[in-house]
Enzyme design. Sequence first.
Site, short mmCIF file in Angstrom:
data_model
loop_
_atom_site.label_atom_id
_atom_site.label_comp_id
_atom_site.label_asym_id
_atom_site.label_seq_id
_atom_site.Cartn_x
_atom_site.Cartn_y
_atom_site.Cartn_z
N TYR A 1 0.83 -1.20 0.00
CA TYR A 1 0.00 0.00 0.00
C TYR A 1 0.87 1.26 0.00
O TYR A 1 0.69 2.14 -0.83
CB TYR A 1 -0.91 -0.03 1.23
CG TYR A 1 -1.94 1.09 1.26
CD1 TYR A 1 -3.01 1.09 0.37
CD2 TYR A 1 -1.84 2.13 2.19
CE1 TYR A 1 -3.97 2.11 0.41
CE2 TYR A 1 -2.79 3.14 2.23
CZ TYR A 1 -3.85 3.12 1.34
OH TYR A 1 -4.78 4.13 1.38
N LYS B 1 1.12 3.52 -3.26
CA LYS B 1 0.63 4.91 -3.31
C LYS B 1 1.77 5.87 -3.64
O LYS B 1 1.56 6.88 -4.31
CB LYS B 1 -0.04 5.28 -1.99
CG LYS B 1 -1.39 4.60 -1.77
CD LYS B 1 -2.48 5.19 -2.67
CE LYS B 1 -3.86 4.63 -2.35
NZ LYS B 1 -4.92 5.21 -3.19
N THR C 1 -0.30 7.07 17.79
CA THR C 1 -1.32 8.09 17.54
C THR C 1 -1.79 8.08 16.09
O THR C 1 -1.07 7.63 15.20
CB THR C 1 -0.78 9.51 17.83
OG1 THR C 1 0.21 9.84 16.85
CG2 THR C 1 -0.20 9.62 19.23
#
Length: 307
Positions: free
Chosen positions: A145, A149, A210
Amino acid sequence: MRVVVSGAAGFIGSHLCDRLLADGQEVIGLDNLSTGRAENLRHLQDCAEFRFFRHDICDPFQADGRIDVVYNLACPASPRDYLEAPLETLAACSQGTRNMLELAICHRATFFQASTSEAYGDALVRPQHETYWGNVNPIGPRSVYDEGKRYAEALTMAYHRERGADTRIARLFNVYGPRMKRGDGRVLPAFLDQALRAVPLTVFGHGSQTRSFCYVSDIVEGIVRLAASDEATPVNLGGPDEITVLELAKVVQSVAGVDCGVTHLELPQDDPNRRQPDIAKARRLLGWEPQVELRHGVRLMLASYVK
Ligand code: UDP
């Protein structure tokens, strides 16, 4: 305006189709339905301005008539989906993106590429500004991925430089909202599903990593504004506020009104530690600012799951 949206039956793609149709545009939607779902478009079946083709972008697509914009959103996007279909993911990002770029060139249309915060990998700087080149493991399981991308971005810039294509690239950060598949493995669908079943929420690792979440309507607004701009280099679109996964688990339980606790599972390989976009460029160029606050967005998403 007459536009093509690839990945039209996907989570973001289907919301983008709704928005473009609401703006009075004619939309040609493409999707091979590998991870997208026909039900995301069912409400459009009697819409005269919308046409759907079950089509894999790895095969060339020809459209009759004028095309003004090609929005390329077709790609498995959930880690669970792309880890199960690594070659398909790479093919969508490479051959698929190329076919959509050729479609745009052929019609002298603007080309929009949906890229990702994963282009920054496990970032060593925070917040991530568009000038940061990233820290990606090129051979790890997520690379299909991330590198896919990144290749799609490289291809888009090459078409821009060599072929004069009118291109846009948005790096999207953790988009969420209704129509995310309940079982797609991403953190908000997973946590909401678990909260609704009153079972402990599966926190991977310590939960100190996070993410910065952005509600889908805000992202769609950013995409539409970027497409209408003349900015060819990548633009971050995401929520400016970082939250740990453990804090997110608390938010979800509080919104759902449950206290089902968490269970810690192994952290997936190469799971990025910190992710927070610098959105100064989007603010400056597009006058864009996310509007939907996290708790409100989670409430809307929860409501869509209990319907
Ligand atoms: N995550 C988690 N529990 C889950 C699903 C995901 O703790 O059931 C974590 C995951 O490890 C990552 C974050 O939540 O740190 C976001 O994961 P997601 O798959 O939604 O998207 P990513 O940003 O990793 O592409």
